[in-house]
Design a protein around this motif. Structure first.
Motif, PDB file in Angstrom:
ATOM      1  N   THR A 173     -73.419  -3.012  24.164  1.00 35.53           N
ATOM      2  CA  THR A 173     -74.572  -2.172  24.498  1.00 35.53           C
ATOM      3  C   THR A 173     -74.142  -0.714  24.616  1.00 35.53           C
ATOM      4  OG1 THR A 173     -76.358  -1.765  26.065  1.00 35.53           O
ATOM      5  CG2 THR A 173     -74.354  -2.657  27.003  1.00 35.53           C
ATOM      6  N   ARG A 176     -77.337   0.747  29.061  1.00 35.24           N
ATOM      7  CA  ARG A 176     -77.640  -0.351  29.993  1.00 35.24           C
ATOM      8  C   ARG A 176     -77.881   0.214  31.387  1.00 35.24           C
ATOM      9  NH1 ARG A 176     -71.784  -3.258  31.526  1.00 35.24           N
ATOM     10  NH2 ARG A 176     -70.799  -1.328  32.237  1.00 35.24           N
ATOM     11  N   GLU A 259     -82.313  -8.180  30.281  1.00 32.65           N
ATOM     12  CA  GLU A 259     -83.549  -7.990  29.503  1.00 32.65           C
ATOM     13  C   GLU A 259     -84.322  -9.307  29.458  1.00 32.65           C
ATOM     14  OE1 GLU A 259     -83.094  -6.388  25.580  1.00 32.65           O
ATOM     15  OE2 GLU A 259     -82.244  -4.502  26.315  1.00 32.65           O
ATOM     16  N   ASP A 261     -87.034 -11.300  27.074  1.00 30.85           N
ATOM     17  CA  ASP A 261     -87.751 -11.370  25.791  1.00 30.85           C
ATOM     18  C   ASP A 261     -89.152 -11.923  26.055  1.00 30.85           C
ATOM     19  OD1 ASP A 261     -88.713 -11.768  23.286  1.00 30.85           O
ATOM     20  OD2 ASP A 261     -86.955 -12.869  22.541  1.00 30.85           O
ATOM     21  N   SER A 263     -91.589 -11.687  23.673  1.00 32.10           N
ATOM     22  CA  SER A 263     -92.251 -11.691  22.354  1.00 32.10           C
ATOM     23  C   SER A 263     -93.108 -12.948  22.152  1.00 32.10           C
ATOM     24  CB  SER A 263     -91.209 -11.580  21.241  1.00 32.10           C
ATOM     25  OG  SER A 263     -90.326 -12.670  21.321  1.00 32.10           O
ATOM     26  N   LYS A 269     -93.447  -6.476  23.088  1.00 31.43           N
ATOM     27  CA  LYS A 269     -92.107  -5.933  22.807  1.00 31.43           C
ATOM     28  C   LYS A 269     -91.451  -5.491  24.118  1.00 31.43           C
ATOM     29  CE  LYS A 269     -92.983  -4.288  18.151  1.00 31.43           C
ATOM     30  NZ  LYS A 269     -93.469  -3.138  17.386  1.00 31.43           N
ATOM     31  N   ASN A 270     -90.347  -6.141  24.510  1.00 32.14           N
ATOM     32  CA  ASN A 270     -89.687  -5.814  25.795  1.00 32.14           C
ATOM     33  C   ASN A 270     -88.168  -5.946  25.687  1.00 32.14           C
ATOM     34  OD1 ASN A 270     -90.001  -5.117  28.661  1.00 32.14           O
ATOM     35  ND2 ASN A 270     -89.188  -7.155  29.055  1.00 32.14           N
ATOM     36  N   THR A 271     -87.631  -5.723  24.480  1.00 31.26           N
ATOM     37  CA  THR A 271     -86.167  -5.773  24.336  1.00 31.26           C
ATOM     38  C   THR A 271     -85.693  -4.510  23.620  1.00 31.26           C
ATOM     39  OG1 THR A 271     -86.357  -7.000  22.266  1.00 31.26           O
ATOM     40  CG2 THR A 271     -86.007  -8.309  24.269  1.00 31.26           C
ATOM     41  N   GLY A 272     -84.364  -4.247  23.735  1.00 34.83           N
ATOM     42  CA  GLY A 272     -83.775  -3.067  23.085  1.00 34.83           C
ATOM     43  C   GLY A 272     -84.446  -1.794  23.576  1.00 34.83           C
ATOM     44  N   ALA A 275     -87.409  -2.199  26.039  1.00 40.56           N
ATOM     45  CA  ALA A 275     -87.228  -2.898  27.320  1.00 40.56           C
ATOM     46  C   ALA A 275     -87.681  -2.023  28.487  1.00 40.56           C
ATOM     47  CB  ALA A 275     -85.758  -3.286  27.491  1.00 40.56           C
ATOM     48  N   TYR A 278     -87.186  -5.830  33.555  1.00 43.00           N
ATOM     49  CA  TYR A 278     -85.902  -6.539  33.555  1.00 43.00           C
ATOM     50  C   TYR A 278     -85.884  -7.555  34.695  1.00 43.00           C
ATOM     51  CZ  TYR A 278     -84.010  -2.668  30.694  1.00 43.00           C
ATOM     52  OH  TYR A 278     -83.772  -1.756  29.714  1.00 43.00           O
TER      53      TYR A 278
END
Ligand SMILES: O=c1[nH]c(=O)c2[nH]c(=O)[nH]c2[nH]1
Length: 295
Positions: A173, A176, A259, A261, A263, A269-272, A275, A278
């Motif tokens: 990462t 973070r 994170e 996920d 989806s 959309k809640n990653t990368g 995000a 958490y």
């Protein structure tokens, strides 16, 4: 034939509160601390032969903690720990070492209508100031510290390039969350006597302030490559700031925020880079430690 390899005893978790009243200004200042005092020396026979004649009762040790808090200043805690430890090794010929631990709890003065209140305080966090003094008839070794200072940064931390093999699942990462409970310590060069502790006693508050500021500033400003590297930078600066400190170290849990996920729910959309929500983790956590010595 067994033999006693080591022994120490005393009173732990002695809670002490002291108030200082300034008659001129009417301002009061308070200190609350938890004290542990353990004694070592020619006490073997109390274990091996039920010989209580060598035992300073732990109840008397508790009484002494209160009496020394009345007789002496309790600030800085390094000075109080020194007076207390010295008392035990001076008073009892057969006691060779006193191990004193003082944990100071926060009572921060309230600001009311923009003014510092003369006698009201609040607990602004579980952070404590700590002192461990090992006092012998020949001198005092003192380790000061900060414990339980919980910090978090929401970006400015990366972790990549680590060893990868058939045991590795962690993704690299570049961005973070970093959070930890700071446990920092700094160890002073040996003091020959309590008089040496008293001379230049301002060093203790100065170092505590410096270590706290360095910890928070470095945590906030460092583009962290790892907990290891960020804590090392903190140690270097503490050694630079305090010439009488020989060793400094940290023990830092890496408190993970995972994170989530989402989806599976309407393609949320809640990653990368997306995000936002958490899951803070209880355990397991990383635990990273180091001690840095002056070369
Ligand atoms: O800063 C870190 N140091 C590690 O050693 C480590 N190991 C890990 O899984 N994450 C991290 N983060």
């Amino acid at each position: 034939m067994p033999s006693l390899a080591s022994a120490r005893y005393g009173k732990d978790n002695v809670r002490v509160y002291k108030v200082e009243r300034d008659a001129e200004t009417g301002t009061q200042s308070v200190t609350e601390m938890t004290v542990c005092a353990l004694l070592e020396g020619a006490i073997e026979t109390s274990y091996t032969e039920a010989d209580n004649s060598v035992v300073v009762a732990t109840d008397s040790i508790k009484n002494t903690i209160y009496i020394k808090a009345k007789e002496h200043p309790v600030n800085p805690p390094e000075l109080y720990a020194s007076y207390l430890g010295q008392h035990f090794v001076n008073k009892y010929a057969h006691i060779t070492t006193a191990h004193i631990k003082v944990t100071v709890h926060r009572w921060t003065r309230m600001t009311i209508d923009g003014k510092p209140h003369p006698h009201s305080f609040y607990r602004d966090g579980e952070e404590t100031r700590t002192v461990e003094a090992t006092v012998t008839k020949d001198g005092l070794d003192i380790k000061s510290g900060i414990n339980g200072l919980t910090v978090l940064k929401s970006t400015g931390s990366a972790f990549h390039g680590f060893l990868r093999d058939e045991y590795t699942t962690l993704k690299e990462t570049w961005d973070r969350i970093l959070s930890t409970d700071v446990d920092a310590s700094w160890t002073w060069g040996r003091f020959a006597s309590v008089a040496a502790v008293e001379t230049g006693v301002d060093r203790f508050d100065r170092a505590w302030n410096a270590a706290r500021t360095i910890t928070m500033k470095t945590f906030a400003e460092d583009e962290s490559a790892s907990v290891q590297n960020t804590m090392y930078k903190m140690c270097e600066q503490i050694l630079d700031a305090e010439p009488e400190v020989n060793l400094t170290g940290y023990s830092l849990p890496n408190k993970h925020y995972f994170e989530i996920d989402l989806s599976w729910h309407n393609g949320l959309k809640n990653t990368g880079a997306d995000a936002e929500v958490y899951a803070p983790q209880g355990g397991p956590n990383g635990l990273i430690k180091c001690v840095v010595a002056r070369s």
